[in-house]
Design a protein around this motif. Structure first.
Motif, PDB file in Angstrom:
ATOM      1  N   ILE A 141       0.236  21.966  -0.792  1.00  0.00           N
ATOM      2  CA  ILE A 141      -0.981  21.731  -1.573  1.00  0.00           C
ATOM      3  C   ILE A 141      -0.874  20.422  -2.343  1.00  0.00           C
ATOM      4  N   GLY A 142       0.307  20.175  -2.940  1.00  0.00           N
ATOM      5  CA  GLY A 142       0.504  18.923  -3.669  1.00  0.00           C
ATOM      6  C   GLY A 142       0.312  17.710  -2.770  1.00  0.00           C
ATOM      7  N   MET A 143       0.846  17.790  -1.541  1.00  0.00           N
ATOM      8  CA  MET A 143       0.721  16.678  -0.593  1.00  0.00           C
ATOM      9  C   MET A 143      -0.725  16.498  -0.128  1.00  0.00           C
ATOM     10  N   VAL A 144      -1.359  17.622   0.256  1.00  0.00           N
ATOM     11  CA  VAL A 144      -2.716  17.548   0.819  1.00  0.00           C
ATOM     12  C   VAL A 144      -3.727  17.077  -0.222  1.00  0.00           C
ATOM     13  N   PHE A 145      -3.676  17.697  -1.414  1.00  0.00           N
ATOM     14  CA  PHE A 145      -4.675  17.361  -2.434  1.00  0.00           C
ATOM     15  C   PHE A 145      -4.329  16.081  -3.194  1.00  0.00           C
ATOM     16  N   GLY A 146      -3.102  15.595  -3.031  1.00  0.00           N
ATOM     17  CA  GLY A 146      -2.760  14.312  -3.642  1.00  0.00           C
ATOM     18  C   GLY A 146      -2.982  13.147  -2.695  1.00  0.00           C
ATOM     19  N   LEU A 147      -3.267  13.458  -1.423  1.00  0.00           N
ATOM     20  CA  LEU A 147      -3.385  12.422  -0.406  1.00  0.00           C
ATOM     21  C   LEU A 147      -4.588  11.504  -0.646  1.00  0.00           C
ATOM     22  N   TYR A 148      -5.753  12.100  -0.931  1.00  0.00           N
ATOM     23  CA  TYR A 148      -6.950  11.267  -1.108  1.00  0.00           C
ATOM     24  C   TYR A 148      -6.848  10.364  -2.345  1.00  0.00           C
ATOM     25  N   PRO A 149      -6.450  10.892  -3.522  1.00  0.00           N
ATOM     26  CA  PRO A 149      -6.286   9.987  -4.669  1.00  0.00           C
ATOM     27  C   PRO A 149      -5.267   8.878  -4.399  1.00  0.00           C
ATOM     28  N   ALA A 150      -4.171   9.225  -3.695  1.00  0.00           N
ATOM     29  CA  ALA A 150      -3.150   8.220  -3.384  1.00  0.00           C
ATOM     30  C   ALA A 150      -3.710   7.161  -2.441  1.00  0.00           C
ATOM     31  N   TRP A 151      -4.475   7.626  -1.458  1.00  0.00           N
ATOM     32  CA  TRP A 151      -5.091   6.681  -0.508  1.00  0.00           C
ATOM     33  C   TRP A 151      -6.072   5.767  -1.232  1.00  0.00           C
ATOM     34  N   LYS A 152      -6.854   6.348  -2.134  1.00  0.00           N
ATOM     35  CA  LYS A 152      -7.837   5.559  -2.890  1.00  0.00           C
ATOM     36  C   LYS A 152      -7.140   4.498  -3.737  1.00  0.00           C
ATOM     37  N   LYS A 170       0.828  -1.207   0.000  1.00  0.00           N
ATOM     38  CA  LYS A 170       0.000   0.000   0.000  1.00  0.00           C
ATOM     39  C   LYS A 170       0.864   1.258   0.000  1.00  0.00           C
ATOM     40  N   LYS A 171       1.921   1.240   0.842  1.00  0.00           N
ATOM     41  CA  LYS A 171       2.745   2.438   0.965  1.00  0.00           C
ATOM     42  C   LYS A 171       3.482   2.736  -0.330  1.00  0.00           C
ATOM     43  N   ASN A 172       3.802   1.673  -1.121  1.00  0.00           N
ATOM     44  CA  ASN A 172       4.476   1.896  -2.396  1.00  0.00           C
ATOM     45  C   ASN A 172       3.541   2.579  -3.395  1.00  0.00           C
ATOM     46  N   ILE A 173       2.314   2.094  -3.465  1.00  0.00           N
ATOM     47  CA  ILE A 173       1.323   2.691  -4.366  1.00  0.00           C
ATOM     48  C   ILE A 173       1.025   4.124  -3.943  1.00  0.00           C
ATOM     49  N   MET A 174       0.849   4.304  -2.642  1.00  0.00           N
ATOM     50  CA  MET A 174       0.523   5.635  -2.123  1.00  0.00           C
ATOM     51  C   MET A 174       1.661   6.615  -2.413  1.00  0.00           C
ATOM     52  N   MET A 175       2.904   6.162  -2.213  1.00  0.00           N
ATOM     53  CA  MET A 175       4.051   7.030  -2.451  1.00  0.00           C
ATOM     54  C   MET A 175       4.130   7.428  -3.922  1.00  0.00           C
ATOM     55  N   GLN A 176       3.851   6.497  -4.823  1.00  0.00           N
ATOM     56  CA  GLN A 176       3.930   6.782  -6.248  1.00  0.00           C
ATOM     57  C   GLN A 176       2.981   7.907  -6.636  1.00  0.00           C
ATOM     58  N   PHE A 177       1.731   7.835  -6.167  1.00  0.00           N
ATOM     59  CA  PHE A 177       0.742   8.848  -6.533  1.00  0.00           C
ATOM     60  C   PHE A 177       0.977  10.181  -5.803  1.00  0.00           C
ATOM     61  N   LEU A 178       1.482  10.115  -4.582  1.00  0.00           N
ATOM     62  CA  LEU A 178       1.817  11.349  -3.860  1.00  0.00           C
ATOM     63  C   LEU A 178       2.959  12.082  -4.559  1.00  0.00           C
ATOM     64  N   ILE A 179       3.964  11.317  -4.984  1.00  0.00           N
ATOM     65  CA  ILE A 179       5.099  11.932  -5.689  1.00  0.00           C
ATOM     66  C   ILE A 179       4.629  12.555  -6.997  1.00  0.00           C
ATOM     67  N   GLU A 180       3.705  11.882  -7.677  1.00  0.00           N
ATOM     68  CA  GLU A 180       3.176  12.428  -8.930  1.00  0.00           C
ATOM     69  C   GLU A 180       2.445  13.747  -8.687  1.00  0.00           C
ATOM     70  N   ALA A 181       1.607  13.797  -7.640  1.00  0.00           N
ATOM     71  CA  ALA A 181       0.884  15.028  -7.304  1.00  0.00           C
ATOM     72  C   ALA A 181       1.866  16.136  -6.914  1.00  0.00           C
ATOM     73  N   LEU A 182       2.894  15.761  -6.145  1.00  0.00           N
ATOM     74  CA  LEU A 182       3.900  16.724  -5.706  1.00  0.00           C
ATOM     75  C   LEU A 182       4.701  17.252  -6.899  1.00  0.00           C
ATOM     76  N   LEU A 183       4.996  16.368  -7.854  1.00  0.00           N
ATOM     77  CA  LEU A 183       5.745  16.757  -9.051  1.00  0.00           C
ATOM     78  C   LEU A 183       4.972  17.790  -9.866  1.00  0.00           C
ATOM     79  N   VAL A 184       3.678  17.539 -10.043  1.00  0.00           N
ATOM     80  CA  VAL A 184       2.839  18.478 -10.793  1.00  0.00           C
ATOM     81  C   VAL A 184       2.782  19.829 -10.085  1.00  0.00           C
ATOM     82  N   SER A 185       2.593  19.787  -8.768  1.00  0.00           N
ATOM     83  CA  SER A 185       2.470  21.019  -7.982  1.00  0.00           C
ATOM     84  C   SER A 185       3.753  21.839  -7.989  1.00  0.00           C
TER      85      SER A 185
END
Length: 390
Positions: free
Chosen positions: A366-377, A307-322
């Protein structure tokens, strides 16, 4: 593992360039508006502060509303300057007149004062000298003019010794001030002449009563003491506090700082709304990305991704965009501020390191906060359900 997550995030962003750019647009506009607006306020604050500092903050402005039938005189001001912490006093009276030299005629602003005014206000001379107490006592018809008056009337600033008229009275130029600008307005555009207080009283037909004067201290540290002494003296002299007002120049600086700080917060808050909107855009696109990559997520989980690997991947993607949007916004901000300073001389903008760090930090948050829910999902998808979807 983090390196692999970063690679996948970069690949995902680059594989949908247009969508990624539109997602970043909210962050770009937010950072651009935040940095530019705050930079303009910083520039205005710096300019106003320099202008106030250039004339000093170690003096008081005293206005007499009611002298109770006993006017203040030059002799009384001299006595005040010899007492306590007061270093110097200078009366100030103002008026307007017509100045003439040869065939040139123009309206001029008159200021009647004494020699102490020069030090109190921190003036600088380009040529000649300022008024002396002897000029005041002897009612000498001499004048110190600013550079604009010299250029307008005489055509140059080397005019010490020249004679011109003010409302028909002949005056000799004894000094020319250096050209000065103010953040509140370009003072040098006005024609100004400083003449002895007693002479202004004579040509204006008024008495020698003083209704406004300055009192200075030896240094800024003793300003509170001078203010207390002057207030006590005036209260004893006039009997109540409604008959006079005492304004501390340092309090004007503090008030200006307070106003500009409030403006920074207000404009920063308005710009922050754009960043929040950009964050919502990131979350929306990330949720779409999670839906599109459901099967990919299922495969990753099936081959052992946690789970943490998947979550990290999507969080990093959101952070990269931000953060990428933030960096583009900062670049555009620098170009905008350069353009403002280069093409608009009436407006000054200064980018501070603080606002840059705030923009970067807020964008990362903002990248971390708004990327958290999609990453969790994405992280909480069941592998079997994810693999069923094509």
């Amino acid at each position: 593992m983090i390196g692999e997550s970063i690679k996948q995030a970069v690949h995902s962003v680059l594989s949908n360039k247009m969508r990624s750019f539109l997602t970043m647009l909210g962050m770009i506009i937010g950072v651009l508006s935040l940095v530019v607006l705050v930079s303009i306020v910083n520039g205005a604050t710096s300019s106003v502060t320099d202008s106030i500092s250039s004339i000093g903050t170690n003096y008081l402005t005293i206005q007499i509303q009611d002298d109770k039938g006993t006017p203040f005189t030059l002799e009384e001001l001299e006595e005040i300057a010899e007492k306590g912490a007061v270093a110097a006093t200078a009366p100030i009276a103002q008026g307007n007149a017509t100045a003439k030299y040869d065939r040139t005629s123009s309206s001029i602003s008159l200021r009647g004062t004494t020699g102490a005014y020069y030090e109190i206000q921190g003036l600088s001379l380009a040529r000649g000298r300022f008024l002396k107490n002897a000029d005041v006592n002897q009612k000498s018809q001499v004048a110190v003019i600013n550079a604009t008056a010299a250029e307008e009337l005489f055509g140059n600033t080397n005019v010490v010794g020249e004679v011109f008229s003010i409302d028909g009275y002949k005056f000799t130029v004894i000094g020319v001030l250096e050209e000065q600008d103010s953040a509140i307005g370009n003072v040098s555009e006005r024609l100004e002449a400083y003449i002895p207080f007693t002479v202004l009283s004579k040509i204006s037909g008024s008495s020698r009563e003083i209704t406004s004067f300055y009192a200075s201290s030896a240094d800024e540290k003793s300003m509170d003491k001078v203010e207390a002494e002057m207030t006590a003296y005036l209260y004893k002299r006039l009997g109540d506090t409604d008959s006079f007002s005492v304004v501390n120049a340092s309090s004007v600086m503090e008030a200006m700082t307070s106003v500009t700080d409030t403006m920074k917060l207000m404009l920063g808050g308005i710009a922050a709304i754009s960043l929040l909107v950009g964050g919502i855009g990131i979350m929306n696109i990330m949720l779409v990305s999670v839906t599109e990559r459901t099967r990919e997520i299922g495969i990753h989980k099936a081959i052992g991704a946690r789970k943490k690997n998947i979550m990290m991947q999507f969080l990093i993607e959101a952070l990269l965009v931000s953060v990428t949007g933030c960096l583009i916004g900062l670049l555009l901000s620098c170009l905008t501020v350069f353009g403002i300073n280069h093409f608009m001389t009436s407006i000054s903008a200064v980018i501070s390191a603080d606002v840059v760090f705030i923009a970067i930090g807020f964008s990362m948050l903002i990248g971390m906060v708004f990327g958290l829910y999609p990453a969790w999902k994405a992280a909480n998808m069941r592998p079997i359900d994810a693999l069923r979807q094509m």
